[in-house]
Design a protein around this motif. Sequence first.
Motif, PDB file in Angstrom:
ATOM      1  N   UNK A 633       0.793  -1.216   0.000  1.00  0.00           N
ATOM      2  CA  UNK A 633       0.000   0.000   0.000  1.00  0.00           C
ATOM      3  C   UNK A 633       0.824   1.264   0.000  1.00  0.00           C
ATOM      4  N   UNK A 634       0.200   2.352   0.430  1.00  0.00           N
ATOM      5  CA  UNK A 634       0.840   3.668   0.399  1.00  0.00           C
ATOM      6  C   UNK A 634       2.159   3.685   1.165  1.00  0.00           C
ATOM      7  N   UNK A 635       2.160   3.114   2.369  1.00  0.00           N
ATOM      8  CA  UNK A 635       3.366   3.171   3.195  1.00  0.00           C
ATOM      9  C   UNK A 635       4.545   2.468   2.534  1.00  0.00           C
ATOM     10  N   UNK A 636       4.302   1.347   1.880  1.00  0.00           N
ATOM     11  CA  UNK A 636       5.391   0.628   1.210  1.00  0.00           C
ATOM     12  C   UNK A 636       5.965   1.456   0.071  1.00  0.00           C
ATOM     13  N   UNK A 637       5.092   2.040  -0.748  1.00  0.00           N
ATOM     14  CA  UNK A 637       5.574   2.829  -1.887  1.00  0.00           C
ATOM     15  C   UNK A 637       6.296   4.095  -1.412  1.00  0.00           C
ATOM     16  N   UNK A 664      -3.052   0.165 -11.683  1.00  0.00           N
ATOM     17  CA  UNK A 664      -3.542  -1.158 -11.314  1.00  0.00           C
ATOM     18  C   UNK A 664      -2.982  -1.649  -9.991  1.00  0.00           C
ATOM     19  N   UNK A 665      -2.137  -0.851  -9.331  1.00  0.00           N
ATOM     20  CA  UNK A 665      -1.783  -1.141  -7.942  1.00  0.00           C
ATOM     21  C   UNK A 665      -2.740  -0.450  -6.977  1.00  0.00           C
ATOM     22  N   UNK A 666      -3.766   0.202  -7.525  1.00  0.00           N
ATOM     23  CA  UNK A 666      -4.719   0.936  -6.692  1.00  0.00           C
ATOM     24  C   UNK A 666      -5.648  -0.019  -5.954  1.00  0.00           C
ATOM     25  N   UNK A 667      -6.187   0.464  -4.876  1.00  0.00           N
ATOM     26  CA  UNK A 667      -7.137  -0.321  -4.078  1.00  0.00           C
ATOM     27  C   UNK A 667      -8.379  -0.640  -4.914  1.00  0.00           C
ATOM     28  N   UNK A 668      -8.741  -1.923  -4.944  1.00  0.00           N
ATOM     29  CA  UNK A 668      -9.919  -2.360  -5.668  1.00  0.00           C
ATOM     30  C   UNK A 668      -9.661  -2.837  -7.073  1.00  0.00           C
ATOM     31  N   UNK A 669      -8.418  -2.759  -7.566  1.00  0.00           N
ATOM     32  CA  UNK A 669      -8.161  -3.205  -8.923  1.00  0.00           C
ATOM     33  C   UNK A 669      -8.240  -4.724  -8.997  1.00  0.00           C
ATOM     34  N   UNK A 670      -8.974  -5.293  -9.981  1.00  0.00           N
ATOM     35  CA  UNK A 670      -9.149  -6.747 -10.018  1.00  0.00           C
ATOM     36  C   UNK A 670      -7.898  -7.509 -10.427  1.00  0.00           C
ATOM     37  N   UNK A 671      -6.930  -6.860 -11.093  1.00  0.00           N
ATOM     38  CA  UNK A 671      -5.714  -7.556 -11.518  1.00  0.00           C
ATOM     39  C   UNK A 671      -4.543  -7.316 -10.563  1.00  0.00           C
ATOM     40  N   UNK A 672      -4.413  -6.102 -10.050  1.00  0.00           N
ATOM     41  CA  UNK A 672      -3.264  -5.785  -9.205  1.00  0.00           C
ATOM     42  C   UNK A 672      -3.366  -6.297  -7.787  1.00  0.00           C
ATOM     43  N   UNK A 673      -4.552  -6.198  -7.203  1.00  0.00           N
ATOM     44  CA  UNK A 673      -4.800  -6.680  -5.841  1.00  0.00           C
ATOM     45  C   UNK A 673      -3.832  -6.050  -4.843  1.00  0.00           C
ATOM     46  N   UNK A 674      -3.589  -4.745  -5.004  1.00  0.00           N
ATOM     47  CA  UNK A 674      -2.769  -4.006  -4.044  1.00  0.00           C
ATOM     48  C   UNK A 674      -3.647  -2.963  -3.354  1.00  0.00           C
ATOM     49  N   UNK A 675      -3.008  -2.036  -2.610  1.00  0.00           N
ATOM     50  CA  UNK A 675      -3.799  -1.166  -1.732  1.00  0.00           C
ATOM     51  C   UNK A 675      -3.325   0.282  -1.766  1.00  0.00           C
ATOM     52  N   UNK A 676      -2.873   0.755  -2.920  1.00  0.00           N
ATOM     53  CA  UNK A 676      -2.442   2.145  -3.031  1.00  0.00           C
ATOM     54  C   UNK A 676      -3.677   3.022  -3.244  1.00  0.00           C
ATOM     55  N   UNK A 677      -3.741   4.136  -2.546  1.00  0.00           N
ATOM     56  CA  UNK A 677      -4.893   5.038  -2.611  1.00  0.00           C
ATOM     57  C   UNK A 677      -4.560   6.264  -3.454  1.00  0.00           C
ATOM     58  N   UNK A 678      -5.548   7.068  -3.827  1.00  0.00           N
ATOM     59  CA  UNK A 678      -5.253   8.323  -4.534  1.00  0.00           C
ATOM     60  C   UNK A 678      -4.312   9.235  -3.755  1.00  0.00           C
ATOM     61  N   UNK A 679      -4.385   9.189  -2.439  1.00  0.00           N
ATOM     62  CA  UNK A 679      -3.463   9.990  -1.621  1.00  0.00           C
ATOM     63  C   UNK A 679      -2.027   9.542  -1.845  1.00  0.00           C
TER      64      UNK A 679
END
Length: 818
Positions: A633-637, A664-679
């Motif tokens: 998610x955000x903290x990792x990036x 596709x690393x965004x939260x809710x992406x069906x392929x990426x399954x990661x948790x990066x937010x617009x913030x």
Amino acid sequence: MDDSGAILGQLSALKDMLDLVNEEIEANFQITRDIESEIVKCSEIERNLAARESDLMKSMYMLQFEIKGLMAMNDESRTRRECLQKELSCMKMKQDEILERMNNKREAFSTLCLEFQKGVDEEGRGKVGKLLAEKEYLENEVHQLKRKINSLQNSMSDFVQEIFEGIDAYNSELVLLPVRFLVDERKGQIKSGNSENDKLVKDINELKATLLVCLQQFHHDSHTSIRAKGKHQRICRFNHVSFPRLSFLSLKPVCRMVVLEGGHTDHKSVSNTMQINQLGNAEPHINIHDQIALTNGMAGKMCSGKHEDMTLEDIYDKDGDYDEEDDSDWEPVEKHMPIATWFCVNCTLVNIDDAIYCHICGEHKESGILRHGFLASSLHEAESVMNKSLEQNGNSEASCSQSISPHKLTAVGFDERMLLHSEVERKSHPHPERPDRLRAIAASLATAGIFPGRCHPISAREITREELLAVHSVENIESVELSSQCVSSYFTPDTYANKDSALAARLAAGLCADLASAIYSGRAKNGFALVRPPGHHAGVKHAMGFCLHNNAAVAASAAQAAGAKKVLILDWDVHHGNGTQEIYEQNKTVLYISLHRHEGGKFYPGTGAAHEVGSMGGEGYCVNVPWSRGEVGDNDYIFAFEHIVLPIAREFAPDFTIISAGFDAARGDPLGCCDVTPVGYAQMTKMLTSLSRGKVLVILEGGYNLRSISSSATAVIKVLLGENPEIMLENVVPSKSGLRTVLDLNFGNHHPSLCHILDLTKLEEKPPLNCFLYLPCPLINQVPFSQIQSKVQLLIASGTSHSSIMLSGANYCKGERL
């Protein structure tokens, strides 16, 4: 004379020889001319052969392309056929199991019906006898009550007649006052008799109603039995049960047949409601309403049977034979009915037709995300917008931005012709790389008043062949161009093309090239390329991974052509940009940094391990941060940006920065399954704008959840417009897997200024210090541990944060004063 004759003879001989030589020379000239003519003919033949070879090569390329497409389609068809065969075998097995189960249930049900019929026959006859005896008793009671009523009425009428006759006979002899008292007394007796009579009539009516209810209930219980099997229900009949004629009733009960779809006899309850209306002649009018309620959500239907509008007298005349229908059409086998489904416009996943919201992302079935972008409410239909004030604010800002000069604005590249690139072949599931991706982002920007409005649009053009040759081979260019001759084709099983795909790819590359030139030359402050198809998987020769031409590579080449000496390409798409790395892995003027899911090479495309640092003199100019799992998610990036990306980028000092912005690393992406937010995306963009004097071009790559991609792209463009992120993440703590990924990175001596994050608990002579130290690679083994230990303990005692300890430790190891 002799000498002169000899000389003449010699001269004659020489002349003859000269003539022979001339003849030979003339013959040689003729041969030479013949050879030249043959050479000319051979040259013509060679040109014809070269032209033929060119035609054959073109045909060969076209055939190779068609063969690849056919092979891909063949492989896919084979895979689909195998899947269908497996599914068919599973369905056959299920069908056999269902048939066996249904047969068993049918036999058990038949047994239960027989037992139930026997029980009803035995119990029913006893009940009929009791009811008949009770009926006979009640009729006797009614008969006796009628006799009493008649005798009372006769006695009262006789008594009244006697009174009036006595009054008439002795009228003259009686005193008026005593007569009045006598009349009043007789009237009171008459009234009391009438009230008693009414009470008796009421009791009789109640007895009649009770008897009727009992008979009707028995009739219902004895003749109606619902058999639930599949979706068919029938009425079991019980013959040889008759009722005596009820002459005192005027009743038309309605016999109903219940047909349930998927129901069971457990879900049936019968309630009889009787209404008694007192008529003028004291006769009861009785209506019985049979109400059949289906519970537990079973859908029921009431349909009239063949005995509708029959009285009990008619039923009595039928002698109880109530069901003449044929049961031959009853089939217990369950039929596979097609299930209606719909695909979520936001995430493309399939849902059952009865559902209103997507069971994966929660988007409304009639969502307006393509009209209002992520600002459309996910819980309501198309016209609902979550934040009207945002739309109004955007419009007001748009009206104020028209006076700003273009070189101070953010440029946006977009052309509707890129929406023509779509998959022609209809498959069981929509392709994730679809035109709706651009529509959702454009709708979000329009609803927020950002574009058109606050951003400067640039006109689109098709990239030229010469510009593409700077990054691609002829094979890539011609294979993409050949796709325009086919209605539908595939470069790989997941990379489709139609007749307009080549045009869309050229427009996307042309927009990226023009944006890079405009930003570097100062005609625009920065820019966002709202383009598709994406590009970072497209390599030197091959198109793959939804990508045809490499837009980021074309933009880097255009920026260098405009004068940039060093270009940084930062790729935060969840998939590794193998095409961009292949193009620039031997180039020292372009630094490629990628953060992506890798999982030991198991995540698509399998490239991008940490040891892939470049080749052939370009070592160190490819930097890969391979996440070992999803859900980063955000903290990792942000952590990787602070300690890996920005230090290397600042050391490189680029003149121009390109962001391969896959969301596709965004939260809710069906392929990426990661948790990066617009913030998170906004803060990463803000950190990169500090490089190359703010000359940043953001190019859209992947991202397949429309709400996530549109909200993230809007957040990034707001940062390009000069706004700060809504939330600034500070002192971030990465996840365990993210921290391990950063700890495992080892770039050797490629980046001397880059510091590794080392766990002090791994060093020799180590105390149990739960902190990390930031050390430069060449000096790790040159610093005594006691100095490191004392300095870190001093920093911890002073309350310094871990990030400050990392930087301070690095400076201390370099010999600089803190």
